[in-house]
Design an enzyme around this catalytic site. Structure first.
Site, PDB file in Angstrom:
ATOM      1  N   ASN A 378      -3.193   4.726  25.897  1.00 13.67           N
ATOM      2  CA  ASN A 378      -2.955   4.342  27.221  1.00 13.67           C
ATOM      3  C   ASN A 378      -1.298   4.462  27.843  1.00 13.67           C
ATOM      4  O   ASN A 378      -1.165   5.183  28.498  1.00 13.67           O
ATOM      5  CB  ASN A 378      -3.674   3.047  27.527  1.00 13.67           C
ATOM      6  CG  ASN A 378      -3.677   2.883  29.054  1.00 13.67           C
ATOM      7  OD1 ASN A 378      -3.287   3.501  29.834  1.00 13.67           O
ATOM      8  ND2 ASN A 378      -4.505   1.754  29.431  1.00 13.67           N
ATOM      9  N   ASP A 379      -0.704   3.425  27.310  1.00 15.12           N
ATOM     10  CA  ASP A 379       0.615   3.169  27.501  1.00 15.12           C
ATOM     11  C   ASP A 379       1.424   4.553  27.238  1.00 15.12           C
ATOM     12  O   ASP A 379       2.373   4.806  27.986  1.00 15.12           O
ATOM     13  CB  ASP A 379       1.113   2.199  26.930  1.00 15.12           C
ATOM     14  CG  ASP A 379       0.725   0.519  27.363  1.00 15.12           C
ATOM     15  OD1 ASP A 379       0.046   0.642  28.541  1.00 15.12           O
ATOM     16  OD2 ASP A 379       0.587  -0.246  26.706  1.00 15.12           O
TER      17      ASP A 379
END
Lengths: 452, 91
Positions: A378-379
């Site tokens: 995600n990040d």
């Protein structure tokens, strides 16, 4: 001719070759075996150069082997970071004990001897207790969130000051009782040092503690006047330092911020209630997208490993390749729980290492990638890290997947990533979301692509 | 003492030189391999235990030998397990 020194020199060379072997996967394994041979040579040499307690030493070595081998054989690849942390910790403890014991045996070794002893005991203790806390965090025996004690920084500074005073006191008094107190202060310092480090930053703490143990071993080399310990300890210190620096760069934050600035809780997204639209797709949609692509990039995150989906991902990649589609994996340096962890997890699933690409290999050609498959990450694909200076992860280098032709985001839910930051990519019109468990979704995709 | 310092400084340079060439996909094995190498403290542990006259020194020394052995053996075995998996494309 001093055979003992010569053997130590040979061992030191073996260690250097072991590290050198790691410059390419082809020679890495042979290098590690050379390193192990050097270690065996050094240990046998040391054993034959002493005269007392030989049987007891053999018993202790046998006991250590009986513990170490099964632990190393059985550990799961996802749990490698905590295993490394533990091995690192016991090494630090051993260094501290060696210096402490030598201090008890030698009546007066002079100032330099005392300084080296103090350093070894202090750094070794910090490394031991710090590693234990790291282990507890990674094993999720304790919370992975930063633990902030009230007045934590004041306590840390106070303990550090006490350690400094104790160290000076040992130099002047040669008191072994004070040295033991110093070891205890070091243990406290190690705990205080790792507690505020958040889960995502723990890998940095491991590599720093690794460097610490290396330095403790090097310092113990001064205590014993042993060149091999100095060389080997220094090599490890250097490797830990380099890795720590690389990791900090990969997170785009200065080291001090990572260690002392525990992630400030992410600001709640302004407005709160505002509902934004995302596009969720079905397995069949995604299968068509993948099946008719020319080039696919898989960006895996730790979520992939948690779902044990590495094998499913590799099978899907092979199927796509058999259809003439080029498939690569984009591995972010901080993917996984320690530097390079994701590479190990994929290698375990028989992914050829030639397909494992870094940021700089992938980003320039991102525009020609047809589909990016984000699995459990995600990040590391959050454009906010690049575009929004207000984002807590601003400055972290990311995969520019928003520049690819389309993105498939496999997610369990709409929950934000480890850093708790909202991801603009989810709302991008190019993005298709595929909700569900990573392994299940990949398996379904496999069947759907086969049916095309 | 200056001899030891010389060795230390040279080792720093060798360390940085060798490690900065390590392939990024092998960073985890690097860390665990380096971890095994600092287990060389086992040599120190054997040396001090081998001259201990008994009592507390012997106990501490043996404990150090035990812990260092766990470090060495575990470190090399786990690194080998990892590196075994990094095979090339031809299988």
């Amino acid at each position: 001719m001093n055979w003992v020194q010569l053997a130590y020199l040979a061992a030191a060379l073996c260690f250097i070759l072991a590290l050198k072997g790691l410059s390419t996967p082809r020679y890495a394994r042979a290098g590690n075996l050379v390193g192990a041979a050097g270690m065996a040579l050094a240990v046998v040499t040391a054993f034959f150069s002493v005269s007392h307690n030989l049987v007891l030493i053999l018993v202790a070595v046998a006991a250590g082997t009986a513990v170490g081998i099964p632990a190393a054989r059985q550990v799961k690849m996802t749990a490698i970071p905590q295993m490394v942390a533990l091995f690192n910790g016991v090494g630090g403890a051993a260094a501290a004990l060696v210096a402490l014991t030598e201090f008890l045996e030698v009546a007066d070794g002079g100032v330099l001897f005392d300084v080296a002893t103090v350093l070894t005991v202090l750094i070794g203790s910090v490394s031991f207790s710090g590693s234990v806390v790291t282990f507890l965090k990674l094993q999720e025996i304790m919370t992975t969130r930063p633990v902030l004690l009230p007045a934590g920084q004041v306590i840390s500074i106070a303990v550090a000051a006490v350690s400094g005073l104790l160290a000076l006191a040992v130099l002047f008094t040669d008191s072994s009782a004070l040295l033991v107190l110093l070891a205890l202060a070091g243990l406290a310092l190690g705990v205080l040092f790792v507690l505020p480090v958040g889960g995502a930053d723990v890998p940095i703490a491991i590599s720093l503690l690794n460097a610490f143990t290396g330095l403790a071993v090097a310092a113990s080399g001064y205590v014993l006047g042993n060149t091999l310990l100095i060389v080997a300890g220094t090599l490890v210190g250097a490797s830990g330092t380099i890795l720590t620096r690389l990791m900090a760069q990969a997170m785009g934050r200065p080291l001090t911020n990572i260690l002392f600035g525990a992630f400030k809780a992410a600001p709640p997204s302004a407005g709160g209630g505002e509902q934004r639209t995302v596009r969720a797709g079905t397995v069949e949609d995604v299968a068509i997208l993948l099946g008719y692509a020319h080039s696919v990039l898989v960006v895996p995150g730790y979520g992939l490993a948690v779902a044990q989906a590495q094998h499913a991902a590799r099978e899907l990649a092979q199927l796509l390749e058999s259809r003439g589609i080029s498939v690569n994996y984009g591995i972010h340096p901080v993917a996984g729980r320690m530097p390079g962890h994701m590479n190990v997890l994929l290698a375990e699933a028989d992914v050829p290492y030639e397909q494992l690409k870094e940021l700089d290999d992938v980003n320039p050609g991102m525009g020609s990638v047809d589909v990016v498959l984000v699995v459990g990450a995600n990040d590391v694909v959050n454009p906010g890290a690049r575009d929004e200076p207000s984002s807590p992860i601003y400055g972290m280098p990311i995969f520019d997947v928003d520049k690819a032709k389309s993105v498939v985001f496999m997610k369990r839910s709409m929950r934000p990533g480890f850093a708790g930051v909202d991801n603009e990519l989810l709302y991008n019109p190019k993005t298709t979301l595929l909700f569900g468990d990573a392994k299940e979704s990949l398996t379904k995709l496999l069947t759907a692509v086969k049916a095309l | 003492m200056i001899d030891l310092l010389t060795i230390f400084v040279l080792a720093v340079f060798v360390g940085f030189e060798v490690v900065s060439k390590v392939s990024t996909i092998l960073h985890t094995p690097l860390m665990s391999g380096a971890n095994a190498i600092h287990g060389v403290i086992l040599v120190g542990a054997i040396l001090i235990t081998g001259q201990a006259e008994g009592g507390i020194e012997l106990v501490l020394g043996l404990l150090a030998v035990f812990l260092a052995t766990v470090n060495v053996v575990g470190g090399f075995v786990v690194t080998d397990r990892m590196l075994e998996m990094f095979k090339g494309h031809k299988r």
